[in-house]
Design an enzyme around this catalytic site. Sequence first.
Site, PDB file in Angstrom:
ATOM      1  N   LYS A 296       0.886  -1.174   0.000  1.00  0.00           N
ATOM      2  CA  LYS A 296       0.000   0.000   0.000  1.00  0.00           C
ATOM      3  C   LYS A 296       0.917   1.215   0.000  1.00  0.00           C
ATOM      4  O   LYS A 296       1.416   1.648   1.039  1.00  0.00           O
ATOM      5  CB  LYS A 296      -0.889  -0.019   1.251  1.00  0.00           C
ATOM      6  CG  LYS A 296      -2.228   0.684   1.116  1.00  0.00           C
ATOM      7  CD  LYS A 296      -2.151   2.136   0.706  1.00  0.00           C
ATOM      8  CE  LYS A 296      -1.874   3.070   1.860  1.00  0.00           C
ATOM      9  NZ  LYS A 296      -1.568   4.463   1.411  1.00  0.00           N
TER      10      LYS A 296
ATOM     11  N   GLU B  16       9.305   1.456  11.197  1.00  0.00           N
ATOM     12  CA  GLU B  16      10.376   2.425  10.906  1.00  0.00           C
ATOM     13  C   GLU B  16       9.719   3.796  10.950  1.00  0.00           C
ATOM     14  O   GLU B  16       8.967   4.151  10.040  1.00  0.00           O
ATOM     15  CB  GLU B  16      10.965   2.171   9.514  1.00  0.00           C
ATOM     16  CG  GLU B  16      11.501   0.767   9.305  1.00  0.00           C
ATOM     17  CD  GLU B  16      12.860   0.534   9.945  1.00  0.00           C
ATOM     18  OE1 GLU B  16      13.381   1.446  10.605  1.00  0.00           O
ATOM     19  OE2 GLU B  16      13.383  -0.576   9.791  1.00  0.00           O
TER      20      GLU B  16
ATOM     21  N   CYS C  20      14.210  10.622   6.800  1.00  0.00           N
ATOM     22  CA  CYS C  20      13.994  10.207   8.191  1.00  0.00           C
ATOM     23  C   CYS C  20      15.264  10.340   9.018  1.00  0.00           C
ATOM     24  O   CYS C  20      15.217  10.646  10.197  1.00  0.00           O
ATOM     25  CB  CYS C  20      13.463   8.788   8.243  1.00  0.00           C
ATOM     26  SG  CYS C  20      14.513   7.615   7.376  1.00  0.00           S
TER      27      CYS C  20
ATOM     28  N   GLU D 136       9.577  16.703  14.604  1.00  0.00           N
ATOM     29  CA  GLU D 136      10.088  16.395  13.266  1.00  0.00           C
ATOM     30  C   GLU D 136       9.436  17.347  12.255  1.00  0.00           C
ATOM     31  O   GLU D 136       8.228  17.332  12.064  1.00  0.00           O
ATOM     32  CB  GLU D 136       9.752  14.946  12.902  1.00  0.00           C
ATOM     33  CG  GLU D 136      10.387  14.537  11.589  1.00  0.00           C
ATOM     34  CD  GLU D 136      10.046  13.100  11.174  1.00  0.00           C
ATOM     35  OE1 GLU D 136       8.887  12.689  11.341  1.00  0.00           O
ATOM     36  OE2 GLU D 136      10.947  12.412  10.665  1.00  0.00           O
TER      37      GLU D 136
HETATM   38  P1  NAD Z   1       2.569   8.759   7.091  1.00  0.00           P
HETATM   39  O1  NAD Z   1       2.662   8.068   8.403  1.00  0.00           O
HETATM   40  O2  NAD Z   1       1.628   9.894   6.958  1.00  0.00           O
HETATM   41  O3  NAD Z   1       2.135   7.726   5.939  1.00  0.00           O
HETATM   42  C1  NAD Z   1       2.893   6.574   5.655  1.00  0.00           C
HETATM   43  C2  NAD Z   1       1.981   5.535   5.041  1.00  0.00           C
HETATM   44  O4  NAD Z   1       1.011   5.128   6.001  1.00  0.00           O
HETATM   45  C3  NAD Z   1       1.189   6.015   3.819  1.00  0.00           C
HETATM   46  O5  NAD Z   1       1.116   4.973   2.875  1.00  0.00           O
HETATM   47  C4  NAD Z   1      -0.189   6.290   4.398  1.00  0.00           C
HETATM   48  O6  NAD Z   1      -1.228   6.185   3.458  1.00  0.00           O
HETATM   49  C5  NAD Z   1      -0.289   5.178   5.436  1.00  0.00           C
HETATM   50  N1  NAD Z   1      -1.232   5.414   6.530  1.00  0.00           N
HETATM   51  C6  NAD Z   1      -1.608   6.603   7.067  1.00  0.00           C
HETATM   52  N2  NAD Z   1      -2.522   6.380   8.058  1.00  0.00           N
HETATM   53  C7  NAD Z   1      -2.690   5.040   8.137  1.00  0.00           C
HETATM   54  C8  NAD Z   1      -3.488   4.192   8.953  1.00  0.00           C
HETATM   55  N3  NAD Z   1      -4.304   4.690   9.914  1.00  0.00           N
HETATM   56  N4  NAD Z   1      -3.433   2.857   8.766  1.00  0.00           N
HETATM   57  C9  NAD Z   1      -2.603   2.336   7.831  1.00  0.00           C
HETATM   58  N5  NAD Z   1      -1.847   3.081   7.015  1.00  0.00           N
HETATM   59  C10 NAD Z   1      -1.871   4.426   7.171  1.00  0.00           C
HETATM   60  O7  NAD Z   1       4.050   9.166   6.708  1.00  0.00           O
HETATM   61  P2  NAD Z   1       4.529  10.050   5.470  1.00  0.00           P
HETATM   62  O8  NAD Z   1       4.113  11.455   5.729  1.00  0.00           O
HETATM   63  O9  NAD Z   1       4.108   9.369   4.219  1.00  0.00           O
HETATM   64  O10 NAD Z   1       6.115   9.900   5.591  1.00  0.00           O
HETATM   65  C11 NAD Z   1       6.930  10.720   6.360  1.00  0.00           C
HETATM   66  C12 NAD Z   1       7.268  10.057   7.686  1.00  0.00           C
HETATM   67  O11 NAD Z   1       7.912   8.803   7.449  1.00  0.00           O
HETATM   68  C13 NAD Z   1       8.248  10.860   8.508  1.00  0.00           C
HETATM   69  O12 NAD Z   1       7.844  10.837   9.843  1.00  0.00           O
HETATM   70  C14 NAD Z   1       9.565  10.101   8.348  1.00  0.00           C
HETATM   71  O13 NAD Z   1      10.498  10.264   9.383  1.00  0.00           O
HETATM   72  C15 NAD Z   1       9.062   8.701   8.282  1.00  0.00           C
HETATM   73  N6  NAD Z   1      10.069   7.824   7.665  1.00  0.00           N
HETATM   74  C16 NAD Z   1      10.758   6.955   8.471  1.00  0.00           C
HETATM   75  C17 NAD Z   1      11.748   6.145   7.928  1.00  0.00           C
HETATM   76  C18 NAD Z   1      12.502   5.173   8.793  1.00  0.00           C
HETATM   77  O14 NAD Z   1      13.100   4.263   8.238  1.00  0.00           O
HETATM   78  N7  NAD Z   1      12.503   5.309  10.095  1.00  0.00           N
HETATM   79  C19 NAD Z   1      12.041   6.219   6.567  1.00  0.00           C
HETATM   80  C20 NAD Z   1      11.317   7.122   5.786  1.00  0.00           C
HETATM   81  C21 NAD Z   1      10.326   7.919   6.349  1.00  0.00           C
END
Ligand code: NAD
Length: 497
Positions: A181, A256, A290, A388
């Site tokens: 997804k 992550e 991240c 963040e």
């Molecule tokens: P997000 O949490 O908004 O979304 C990530 C994914 O989760 C998307 O596909 C979204 O549609 C899905 N999602 C959202 N709500 C959900 C729910 N209730 N149930 C299931 N899926 C759901 O994150 P983002 O804005 O897309 O990405 C940025 C974030 O990702 C930042 O916080 C960044 O630090 C983090 N990140 C972490 C790493 C790591 O390895 N630690 C790597 C890359 C990004």
Amino acid sequence: MSSFAHPEHVQHYINGQFVESASGKRFENVNPFTNKVINTVAEGDKEEIDRAVKAAREAFDHGPWRTMSVNERLSYLYKIADLIDQAADEIAYLESLDTGLPIKQTQKQAARAAENFRFYAEMVKSRLHGEAYQKDNDFINYTIYKPVGVAGLITPWNAPFMLETWKVAPALATGNTCILKPAEWSPLTAHKLAEIVNEAGLPSGVFNVVHGFGETAGASLVAHPDVQLISFTGETVTGSEIIKNGADTLKRYSMELGGKSPIIVFEDADFERAVDACIFGIFSFNGERCTANSRLFVQSSIKEQFIDALLERLPHIVVGDPMDSNTEVGPLIHRVHQQRVLEYLKIAESEGAEVVSGHVPIAYRDGNFVPPTVLLNVTNEMRVAQEEIFGPVLAVMLFDTEEEAIRLANDVKYGLASYIWTNDIKRAHRVAQSIEAGMTWINSQNVRDLRIPFGGAKYSGIGREGGHYAFEFYTETQVIHVAIGDTPIPKFGKLKV
Ligand code: NAD
């Protein structure tokens, strides 16, 4: 950069077919550089997730994927890697179009994505093995590693293609089937991955992609009783929501999550290299990284030289068209995210910080740009030092002693990455071991060997992926206990009392 075609409308990939949503719903995918619509995307919901999980379940239970020879299964991974390499320019183009990441950076990511498949094919051959324990001439216990079942892979929009392959490769290599997804703001390269998998000829249902929003498609995947694993990369708050929503169906999670990582620069650091690494670490990937070093702690004795060096470079960072190979910082992923990051600059001012920004050419004002920005006079309790921001914004703070640097660096809820710059080898290791983070780089920018574990401490995650560490998550360990002698067995019911 030559351009490549993209579909007018992106569909799901379920059971080996490109399909629409049952509802017929679509959403618009917007170019972050122009804010014009690129194309439309099928909006999946519970129904598409149910179809995809059914297909993946069938492929796991009855398909040939997990029962075929390991060599045959891994040959598909090598094929996918080769196809990614062949399409590398197109993938980089689509990724930059969709996310605003500079093309030079997405080209590297495409190469890394192919490497993920080759790497996990090799890891399964060389490292996925059990252990045996013999108890005298009585018993042998041995372990085997089996695929777990249907894996739900939920990914974010920053570096989407690399992060998707980072999950898909180990999930498939170990014999699971999966549903990806992807993030709703970056569907293009997930679609390309589906085309590649389709061309590689994987059995139907082994790999599926359902597009849609987190609260609907993502939440349905998490709540589905036939999904055993959720590998999630995204925000910390979303991760915690996912764990709550999946609680009734007892899943295994790899999380992550977010970061607010410190870079500590001591007075004896290699000055030029530390400046380069600090700038690269916060402004590469448009600051949407991240592991970005978003909190700089610089020793007071070198504060003037170090801050001057940063500020001198700031206006020369090339902000612009993500398709231009000279561009170093492109537009942020979405207008909503741009506004969120700009809001943090206002918060910084209201908290008493000084906001110093680089330059966005007037011609690019339609895009979601935030100029590379340095926040001075920051103190660690400010929101801009603790939350963040996920954009090209560096908070600068000072320290006098090693103890103070460690205390300040650890005084944050996150614990993903950290960076230490000093030429004192004892201090480097001492500080590294005192930092609460999953990963620490000493005198180095963020580079990573695929064999090492990746993941965060504290609010930055649960578990480790990468290298053989991913096997713990993607496989089920089974112990087989076998008698090789005739040790007496208690004879219940045979004793005459
Ligand atoms: P997000 O949490 O908004 O979304 C990530 C994914 O989760 C998307 O596909 C979204 O549609 C899905 N999602 C959202 N709500 C959900 C729910 N209730 N149930 C299931 N899926 C759901 O994150 P983002 O804005 O897309 O990405 C940025 C974030 O990702 C930042 O916080 C960044 O630090 C983090 N990140 C972490 C790493 C790591 O390895 N630690 C790597 C890359 C990004």
